[in-house]
Design a protein around this motif. Sequence first.
Motif, PDB file in Angstrom:
ATOM      1  N   ARG A  27       0.830  -1.203   0.000  1.00 56.81           N
ATOM      2  CA  ARG A  27       0.000   0.000   0.000  1.00 56.81           C
ATOM      3  C   ARG A  27       0.869   1.260   0.000  1.00 56.81           C
ATOM      4  O   ARG A  27       0.578   2.225  -0.713  1.00 56.81           O
ATOM      5  N   LEU A  30       2.132   1.941  -3.440  1.00 57.22           N
ATOM      6  CA  LEU A  30       1.072   2.488  -4.296  1.00 57.22           C
ATOM      7  C   LEU A  30       0.800   3.953  -3.970  1.00 57.22           C
ATOM      8  O   LEU A  30       0.565   4.769  -4.859  1.00 57.22           O
ATOM      9  N   THR A  34       1.162   6.993  -6.504  1.00 55.07           N
ATOM     10  CA  THR A  34       0.007   7.879  -6.728  1.00 55.07           C
ATOM     11  C   THR A  34       0.407   9.337  -6.506  1.00 55.07           C
ATOM     12  O   THR A  34       0.041  10.225  -7.295  1.00 55.07           O
ATOM     13  N   ALA A  37       2.341  10.518  -9.423  1.00 50.59           N
ATOM     14  CA  ALA A  37       1.459  10.716 -10.580  1.00 50.59           C
ATOM     15  C   ALA A  37       0.720  12.044 -10.468  1.00 50.59           C
ATOM     16  O   ALA A  37       0.579  12.774 -11.440  1.00 50.59           O
ATOM     17  N   ASN A  40       3.131  14.905 -11.109  1.00 50.30           N
ATOM     18  CA  ASN A  40       3.407  15.032 -12.544  1.00 50.30           C
ATOM     19  C   ASN A  40       2.285  15.776 -13.269  1.00 50.30           C
ATOM     20  O   ASN A  40       2.507  16.378 -14.317  1.00 50.30           O
ATOM     21  N   GLN A  41       1.088  15.688 -12.693  1.00 51.35           N
ATOM     22  CA  GLN A  41      -0.056  16.377 -13.306  1.00 51.35           C
ATOM     23  C   GLN A  41      -0.186  17.800 -12.780  1.00 51.35           C
ATOM     24  O   GLN A  41      -1.184  18.478 -13.050  1.00 51.35           O
ATOM     25  N   ARG A  51     -10.940  12.010  -1.238  1.00 52.17           N
ATOM     26  CA  ARG A  51     -10.497  10.647  -1.590  1.00 52.17           C
ATOM     27  C   ARG A  51     -10.412   9.773  -0.324  1.00 52.17           C
ATOM     28  O   ARG A  51     -10.793   8.612  -0.346  1.00 52.17           O
ATOM     29  N   MET A  55     -12.454   6.328   0.330  1.00 54.87           N
ATOM     30  CA  MET A  55     -11.798   5.056   0.664  1.00 54.87           C
ATOM     31  C   MET A  55     -12.424   4.461   1.927  1.00 54.87           C
ATOM     32  O   MET A  55     -12.723   3.265   1.983  1.00 54.87           O
ATOM     33  N   LEU A  58     -15.880   2.958   1.292  1.00 47.15           N
ATOM     34  CA  LEU A  58     -15.788   1.652   0.624  1.00 47.15           C
ATOM     35  C   LEU A  58     -15.396   0.563   1.623  1.00 47.15           C
ATOM     36  O   LEU A  58     -15.930  -0.550   1.607  1.00 47.15           O
TER      37      LEU A  58
ATOM     38  N   MET B   1       2.349  11.132 -16.851  1.00 43.24           N
ATOM     39  CA  MET B   1       1.456  10.030 -16.495  1.00 43.24           C
ATOM     40  C   MET B   1      -0.001  10.449 -16.693  1.00 43.24           C
ATOM     41  O   MET B   1      -0.385  11.558 -16.332  1.00 43.24           O
ATOM     42  N   SER B   2      -0.783   9.589 -17.285  1.00 46.68           N
ATOM     43  CA  SER B   2      -2.158   9.947 -17.657  1.00 46.68           C
ATOM     44  C   SER B   2      -3.117   9.827 -16.473  1.00 46.68           C
ATOM     45  O   SER B   2      -2.823   9.192 -15.467  1.00 46.68           O
ATOM     46  N   ASN B   3      -4.295  10.441 -16.647  1.00 42.92           N
ATOM     47  CA  ASN B   3      -5.365  10.298 -15.668  1.00 42.92           C
ATOM     48  C   ASN B   3      -5.770   8.850 -15.519  1.00 42.92           C
ATOM     49  O   ASN B   3      -6.168   8.405 -14.448  1.00 42.92           O
ATOM     50  N   ARG B   5      -3.845   6.255 -15.710  1.00 45.61           N
ATOM     51  CA  ARG B   5      -2.913   5.566 -14.807  1.00 45.61           C
ATOM     52  C   ARG B   5      -3.245   5.893 -13.353  1.00 45.61           C
ATOM     53  O   ARG B   5      -3.175   5.026 -12.481  1.00 45.61           O
ATOM     54  N   LEU B   6      -3.621   7.151 -13.098  1.00 49.90           N
ATOM     55  CA  LEU B   6      -3.984   7.569 -11.745  1.00 49.90           C
ATOM     56  C   LEU B   6      -5.229   6.803 -11.274  1.00 49.90           C
ATOM     57  O   LEU B   6      -5.276   6.319 -10.131  1.00 49.90           O
ATOM     58  N   LEU B   9      -4.194   3.293 -10.412  1.00 49.96           N
ATOM     59  CA  LEU B   9      -3.509   3.238  -9.116  1.00 49.96           C
ATOM     60  C   LEU B   9      -4.519   3.315  -7.967  1.00 49.96           C
ATOM     61  O   LEU B   9      -4.387   2.617  -6.954  1.00 49.96           O
ATOM     62  N   ARG B  10      -5.538   4.163  -8.140  1.00 50.31           N
ATOM     63  CA  ARG B  10      -6.560   4.299  -7.091  1.00 50.31           C
ATOM     64  C   ARG B  10      -7.375   3.013  -6.953  1.00 50.31           C
ATOM     65  O   ARG B  10      -7.731   2.629  -5.835  1.00 50.31           O
ATOM     66  N   ASP B  11      -7.657   2.364  -8.066  1.00 45.27           N
ATOM     67  CA  ASP B  11      -8.375   1.075  -8.013  1.00 45.27           C
ATOM     68  C   ASP B  11      -7.535   0.037  -7.262  1.00 45.27           C
ATOM     69  O   ASP B  11      -8.058  -0.731  -6.456  1.00 45.27           O
ATOM     70  N   GLU B  12      -6.232   0.028  -7.586  1.00 42.68           N
ATOM     71  CA  GLU B  12      -5.340  -0.930  -6.912  1.00 42.68           C
ATOM     72  C   GLU B  12      -5.286  -0.658  -5.410  1.00 42.68           C
ATOM     73  O   GLU B  12      -5.292  -1.576  -4.594  1.00 42.68           O
ATOM     74  N   LEU B  13      -5.273   0.639  -5.056  1.00 46.91           N
ATOM     75  CA  LEU B  13      -5.229   1.037  -3.651  1.00 46.91           C
ATOM     76  C   LEU B  13      -6.507   0.579  -2.935  1.00 46.91           C
ATOM     77  O   LEU B  13      -6.441   0.037  -1.815  1.00 46.91           O
ATOM     78  N   ASP B  14      -7.661   0.764  -3.577  1.00 48.89           N
ATOM     79  CA  ASP B  14      -8.929   0.307  -2.987  1.00 48.89           C
ATOM     80  C   ASP B  14      -8.899  -1.204  -2.784  1.00 48.89           C
ATOM     81  O   ASP B  14      -9.377  -1.713  -1.769  1.00 48.89           O
TER      82      ASP B  14
END
Lengths: 97, 97
Positions: A27, A30, A34, A37, A40-41, A51, A55, A58, B1-3, B5-6, B9-14
Amino acid sequence: MSNERLDQLRDELDQVNLEILNLINKRAELVTETAQAKENQGADKKYDPVRERDMLELIKKHNSGPFQDATIIHLFKEIFKAGLELQEKDYSKELLV
Amino acid sequence: MSNERLDQLRDELDQVNLEILNLINKRAELVTETAQAKENQGADKKYDPVRERDMLELIKKHNSGPFQDATIIHLFKEIFKAGLELQEKDYSKELLV
């Protein structure tokens, strides 16, 4: 219940502890990725209360016990805080370079 | 890095959050079963500092980061405390019967 069963339960507990350890560290990786990322934006905000709330919602939705929601939320807030502190440390390191 | 990808990453974190949730609850069940096993053997002591120290040593030994040992120990002590509190509540319930 025999001593053998008690030993078996303790082995299982150790195994679960190590699985939790691995997931907590996964975690953290990740969270670091994140944060990078987002940076970078152009979003430098590491802490995102919306957020975090999502979390936790959920997590609560999937909590089937035996721990009550309040306990689970407390534990996850500690895990989230540790993740944020890790980012702050990384940021401090960057500043020293 | 694109949205994209972000979002990924958030899905993986969940997903990791929910895996941690399940393991923390599985751990609570094992702690409850262990406490019952000890009680059946005539040992009514729920808190065992030697066993806690041994568990923490094993966890530290397997910690490969990025979290430092001190952070990991703090998080696990919170998890252990929650497990003990769960036993105390169960015990209170028994007393009320």
